[in-house]
Structures are given as structure tokens and as C-alpha cells.
Design a protein around this motif. Structure first.
Motif, PDB file in Angstrom:
ATOM      1  N   LEU A  33      13.090  -1.312  11.045  1.00 36.47           N
ATOM      2  CA  LEU A  33      12.924  -0.612   9.761  1.00 36.47           C
ATOM      3  C   LEU A  33      12.105   0.658   9.995  1.00 36.47           C
ATOM      4  O   LEU A  33      11.096   0.616  10.710  1.00 36.47           O
ATOM      5  CB  LEU A  33      12.191  -1.558   8.797  1.00 36.47           C
ATOM      6  N   LEU A  34      12.571   1.766   9.438  1.00 32.52           N
ATOM      7  CA  LEU A  34      11.802   3.022   9.502  1.00 32.52           C
ATOM      8  C   LEU A  34      11.457   3.460   8.083  1.00 32.52           C
ATOM      9  O   LEU A  34      12.355   3.741   7.276  1.00 32.52           O
ATOM     10  CB  LEU A  34      12.613   4.125  10.199  1.00 32.52           C
ATOM     11  N   VAL A  35      10.174   3.518   7.776  1.00 36.83           N
ATOM     12  CA  VAL A  35       9.711   3.985   6.468  1.00 36.83           C
ATOM     13  C   VAL A  35       9.327   5.455   6.620  1.00 36.83           C
ATOM     14  O   VAL A  35       8.519   5.802   7.482  1.00 36.83           O
ATOM     15  CB  VAL A  35       8.501   3.134   6.004  1.00 36.83           C
ATOM     16  N   VAL A  36       9.950   6.317   5.795  1.00 37.04           N
ATOM     17  CA  VAL A  36       9.664   7.752   5.852  1.00 37.04           C
ATOM     18  C   VAL A  36       8.843   8.098   4.626  1.00 37.04           C
ATOM     19  O   VAL A  36       9.376   8.217   3.514  1.00 37.04           O
ATOM     20  CB  VAL A  36      10.977   8.575   5.866  1.00 37.04           C
ATOM     21  N   ASP A  37       7.545   8.225   4.811  1.00 37.21           N
ATOM     22  CA  ASP A  37       6.655   8.345   3.656  1.00 37.21           C
ATOM     23  C   ASP A  37       6.070   9.753   3.523  1.00 37.21           C
ATOM     24  O   ASP A  37       5.632  10.344   4.498  1.00 37.21           O
ATOM     25  CB  ASP A  37       5.522   7.320   3.775  1.00 37.21           C
ATOM     26  N   ASP A  38       6.066  10.252   2.303  1.00 39.94           N
ATOM     27  CA  ASP A  38       5.559  11.605   2.028  1.00 39.94           C
ATOM     28  C   ASP A  38       4.108  11.562   1.549  1.00 39.94           C
ATOM     29  O   ASP A  38       3.775  12.096   0.494  1.00 39.94           O
ATOM     30  CB  ASP A  38       6.452  12.312   0.990  1.00 39.94           C
ATOM     31  N   ASN A  39       3.253  10.919   2.331  1.00 40.28           N
ATOM     32  CA  ASN A  39       1.822  10.850   2.017  1.00 40.28           C
ATOM     33  C   ASN A  39       1.559  10.236   0.636  1.00 40.28           C
ATOM     34  O   ASN A  39       0.793  10.787  -0.170  1.00 40.28           O
ATOM     35  CB  ASN A  39       1.215  12.262   2.113  1.00 40.28           C
ATOM     36  N   SER A  40       2.178   9.102   0.372  1.00 40.74           N
ATOM     37  CA  SER A  40       2.034   8.435  -0.932  1.00 40.74           C
ATOM     38  C   SER A  40       0.571   8.103  -1.221  1.00 40.74           C
ATOM     39  O   SER A  40      -0.092   7.459  -0.403  1.00 40.74           O
ATOM     40  CB  SER A  40       2.798   7.104  -0.930  1.00 40.74           C
ATOM     41  N   PRO A  41       0.073   8.494  -2.389  1.00 36.90           N
ATOM     42  CA  PRO A  41      -1.322   8.172  -2.727  1.00 36.90           C
ATOM     43  C   PRO A  41      -1.580   6.669  -2.831  1.00 36.90           C
ATOM     44  O   PRO A  41      -2.731   6.232  -2.716  1.00 36.90           O
ATOM     45  CB  PRO A  41      -1.536   8.836  -4.095  1.00 36.90           C
ATOM     46  N   ASP A  42      -0.551   5.871  -3.033  1.00 42.10           N
ATOM     47  CA  ASP A  42      -0.779   4.418  -3.192  1.00 42.10           C
ATOM     48  C   ASP A  42      -0.869   3.680  -1.843  1.00 42.10           C
ATOM     49  O   ASP A  42      -0.945   2.456  -1.810  1.00 42.10           O
ATOM     50  CB  ASP A  42       0.305   3.789  -4.071  1.00 42.10           C
ATOM     51  N   GLY A  43      -0.856   4.438  -0.734  1.00 35.32           N
ATOM     52  CA  GLY A  43      -1.053   3.812   0.578  1.00 35.32           C
ATOM     53  C   GLY A  43       0.172   3.116   1.139  1.00 35.32           C
ATOM     54  O   GLY A  43       0.057   2.239   1.999  1.00 35.32           O
ATOM     55  N   THR A  44       1.361   3.527   0.701  1.00 35.22           N
ATOM     56  CA  THR A  44       2.601   2.907   1.197  1.00 35.22           C
ATOM     57  C   THR A  44       2.674   2.921   2.731  1.00 35.22           C
ATOM     58  O   THR A  44       3.046   1.916   3.353  1.00 35.22           O
ATOM     59  CB  THR A  44       3.848   3.635   0.632  1.00 35.22           C
ATOM     60  N   ALA A  45       2.288   4.053   3.342  1.00 31.99           N
ATOM     61  CA  ALA A  45       2.442   4.190   4.802  1.00 31.99           C
ATOM     62  C   ALA A  45       1.564   3.180   5.541  1.00 31.99           C
ATOM     63  O   ALA A  45       2.036   2.506   6.481  1.00 31.99           O
ATOM     64  CB  ALA A  45       2.107   5.619   5.228  1.00 31.99           C
ATOM     65  N   ASP A  46       0.306   3.062   5.140  1.00 38.81           N
ATOM     66  CA  ASP A  46      -0.598   2.102   5.805  1.00 38.81           C
ATOM     67  C   ASP A  46      -0.092   0.677   5.621  1.00 38.81           C
ATOM     68  O   ASP A  46      -0.102  -0.138   6.544  1.00 38.81           O
ATOM     69  CB  ASP A  46      -2.016   2.209   5.227  1.00 38.81           C
ATOM     70  N   LEU A  47       0.349   0.406   4.404  1.00 39.86           N
ATOM     71  CA  LEU A  47       0.851  -0.940   4.107  1.00 39.86           C
ATOM     72  C   LEU A  47       2.065  -1.259   5.004  1.00 39.86           C
ATOM     73  O   LEU A  47       2.166  -2.351   5.579  1.00 39.86           O
ATOM     74  CB  LEU A  47       1.266  -1.015   2.631  1.00 39.86           C
ATOM     75  N   ALA A  48       2.962  -0.272   5.133  1.00 42.04           N
ATOM     76  CA  ALA A  48       4.168  -0.473   5.949  1.00 42.04           C
ATOM     77  C   ALA A  48       3.773  -0.720   7.409  1.00 42.04           C
ATOM     78  O   ALA A  48       4.303  -1.628   8.061  1.00 42.04           O
ATOM     79  CB  ALA A  48       5.093   0.737   5.826  1.00 42.04           C
ATOM     80  N   GLU A  49       2.837   0.083   7.899  1.00 47.73           N
ATOM     81  CA  GLU A  49       2.399  -0.089   9.280  1.00 47.73           C
ATOM     82  C   GLU A  49       1.819  -1.491   9.486  1.00 47.73           C
ATOM     83  O   GLU A  49       2.056  -2.137  10.506  1.00 47.73           O
ATOM     84  CB  GLU A  49       1.361   0.958   9.624  1.00 47.73           C
ATOM     85  N   GLY A  50       1.089  -1.961   8.478  1.00 46.61           N
ATOM     86  CA  GLY A  50       0.475  -3.293   8.553  1.00 46.61           C
ATOM     87  C   GLY A  50       1.503  -4.419   8.611  1.00 46.61           C
ATOM     88  O   GLY A  50       1.187  -5.532   9.047  1.00 46.61           O
ATOM     89  N   LEU A  51       2.727  -4.137   8.219  1.00 49.79           N
ATOM     90  CA  LEU A  51       3.758  -5.184   8.241  1.00 49.79           C
ATOM     91  C   LEU A  51       4.106  -5.604   9.669  1.00 49.79           C
ATOM     92  O   LEU A  51       4.712  -6.655   9.886  1.00 49.79           O
ATOM     93  CB  LEU A  51       5.034  -4.701   7.531  1.00 49.79           C
ATOM     94  N   ASN A  52       3.682  -4.770  10.658  1.00 49.22           N
ATOM     95  CA  ASN A  52       3.935  -5.148  12.054  1.00 49.22           C
ATOM     96  C   ASN A  52       3.184  -6.417  12.449  1.00 49.22           C
ATOM     97  O   ASN A  52       3.514  -7.047  13.454  1.00 49.22           O
ATOM     98  CB  ASN A  52       3.588  -3.989  12.987  1.00 49.22           C
ATOM     99  N   ALA A  53       2.185  -6.787  11.650  1.00 50.70           N
ATOM    100  CA  ALA A  53       1.496  -8.055  11.910  1.00 50.70           C
ATOM    101  C   ALA A  53       2.471  -9.212  11.717  1.00 50.70           C
ATOM    102  O   ALA A  53       2.410 -10.226  12.415  1.00 50.70           O
ATOM    103  CB  ALA A  53       0.304  -8.195  10.967  1.00 50.70           C
TER     104      ALA A  53
END
Ligand code: GTP
Ligand code: MG
Length: 244
Positions: A33-53
Motif C-alpha cells: 500500500l502506498l499512501v500519498v499524503d499532502d501534509n494532512s493536519p490530522d496526522g494521516t501520514a504518521d498514522l499510515a507509517e505506524g501501520l507497519n507495526a
């Protein structure tokens, strides 16, 4: 990498974990899965990265500096897909409007075509919830207009649920794409037809977004109207050959 699913996001923290859970539960081989995030203020990018756990090494995140619209996000995401070495690429929204259970249908269609287009408007497709009259008119009227302007022989010209063979992304000319909003989907399809790629429509049922907010705006709709004419005019001098 056999299959990469590219998902553009802006403030989709409420949807991304569920989307990832559903996608990886499909049990498809070598699926990333590739999430392409435009610096979402709600922290989508960090959350997505954390899914690697939960899914080690399977969730990639492309962080972009600012919200630039769907088109530029997809162009960046498709380039990243090529860089990551994906053989097949599938695009879908984060908001669960595109059902994950239809993903195998689109990927299976790639055995007989270069581009598989998820279609709400062909036989077997549809919209799960009843839309109000304005929404229906906007969607169907918009499709008729875009089909006419661009001469596209498909029903769902603006579908954001599609799968491609890698060669399509290599050959379609990503740097020449100019659309910012959802009309990007039609610009992409216009190029695919011009270049002679084999296209197949595959029916699916569209669901309304249940969480998060829509990014649809008047300026995106206005762009769809004028950009269709612009793509057509510009397309007269555009006739590259498909690269398979
Ligand atoms: N990276 C990025 N993603 C975006 C941008 N705008 C929309 N998206 C994402 O693109 C997908 C489609 O956007 P939506 O807001 O659902 O738009 P829509 O599906 O046309 O409208 P609704 O039917 O009302 O949901 C979602 O995953 C959004 O998060 C953007 O500027 N940048
Ligand atoms: Mg949506």
C-alpha cells in the motif's frame, strides 16, 4: 513487488486503518500500500507509517509538502510506484467508497487488458445509497459532458478506482498531466485511448463516505468543465505510441 495500491489522502486518519485492514485481509500475494499524503493536519501520514507495526514493510508513505489536489498527488504516487518496482498498480480513494472486495476483480481484469476501470454506470455497477437529485445530475450530467468533450467510449469517465499494468504508467506521460481535481481521471483515460492501450470496464458498487469529510469543491467542479475542453484541444497534437 507484484501489486501496489496507491491511495491519495488529505485528512483521512479515520479511514486509513480500516482500509489497510480490509486490503491486507484479501490475502493477495505481494500486495503493498502506498499512501500519498499532502501534509494532512490530522496526522494521516504518521498514522499510515505506524501501520507497519501490523503489516511490516508493506505500507509506504509519500509525504508531500502541501495540498495541491488529486492530480499532482497521483502523478507523484505513480512515479513512486514505478520507483518501487510495482508490476501492477491500483488506485483507489481512502474513504472506503471503492469497496476492497472489488479489488481482485480489477486485478483479474488486467490479465486481458492494460487498464481496468471500475465502473458505477455499466450493467452490474451502481451506487449503494440513493443520491439526491442534485448529486445524481452532477455525476451523470458530468459524465455525459466529459464523454462528449473527450470522446471517451467508457461509462464512468471520472472513476478513481482503476488498475494498470506498469507499462501504462511508464508510457502515458505523467509529466504532461495538468489536471488538479477529479478531472485528472478523465485526462488520464483520454491519454490511454489516444495511445491505444487496451481498456476494460469492470462493474462495482460505490459506497458513500462514512467518515471524514469530502474534498469536493466548486473550484474542482469548475475545473472539470473547462479542463475537458482544454484537454481535447491540446490532445489534437498528442499522439504518442503505447509502450507495452
Ligand atoms: N494527497 C491528496 N489527496 C487528496 C486531495 N484531495 C482529495 N484527496 C483524496 O482523494 C480521495 C478522493 O477525495 P474525496 O474527498 O473522497 O472526493 P470525492 O470522492 O470526489 O467526493 P465524495 O464523494 O464527496 O467523497 C480521498 O482519498 C481524498 O483524501 C489532495 O489535494 N491531495
Ligand atoms: Mg470520496
Amino acid at each position: 513487488m507484484q501489486t501496489l495500491i496507491v491511495v491519495p489522502t488529505y485528512n483521512e486518519a479515520t479511514n486509513i486503518p480500516e482500509l489497510a485492514a480490509q486490503l491486507f485481509a484479501l490475502g493477495l500475494p505481494d500486495l503493498h500500500l502506498l499512501v500519498v499524503d499532502d501534509n494532512s493536519p490530522d496526522g494521516t501520514a504518521d498514522l499510515a507509517e505506524g501501520l507497519n507495526a501490523s503489516y511490516p514493510g508493506l505500507v509506504h508513505v509519500l509525504r508531500r509538502k502541501a495540498k495541491e489536489g488529486l492530480g499532482p498527488a497521483y502523478v507523484a504516487g505513480f512515479k513512486e510506484a514505478l520507483r518501487l518496482g510495482a508490476a501492477n498498480v491500483l488506485q483507489m480513494d481512502a474513504d472506503l467508497s471503492h469497496p476492497t472486495h472489488s479489488v481482485p476483480d480489477l486485478l483479474a481484469a488486467l490479465k486481458e487488458c492494460d487498464v481496468a476501470v471500475g465502473s458505477r454506470y455499466m450493467k452490474g455497477g451502481g451506487v449503494a445509497q440513493e443520491w439526491n437529485l442534485l448529486r445524481k445530475l452532477m455525476s451523470r450530467g458530468g459524465d455525459v459532458y466529459v464523454r462528449m468533450m473527450l470522446g471517451l467510449p467508457i461509462w464512468d469517465t471520472k472513476s478513481g478506482f482503476k488498475a494498470f499494468q506498469r507499462g501504462v504508467l511508464e508510457g502515458v506521460g505523467l509529466d504532461g498531466m495538468s489536471s488538479r481535481g477529479y478531472i485528472f481521471q478523465a485526462e488520464f483515460m483520454y491519454r490511454c485511448y489516444k495511445m491505444g492501450y487496451r481498456v476494460k470496464e469492470v462493474p462495482f458498487i460505490f459506497y458513500e463516505r462514512k467518515a471524514g469529510t469530502s474534498k469536493l469543491s466548486i473550484s474542482i467542479i469548475t475545473e472539470a468543465l473547462w479542463r475537458s475542453a482544454w484537454i481535447r484541444l491540446r490532445g489534437k497534437s498528442f499522439a504518442p505510441k503505447a509502450k507495452r
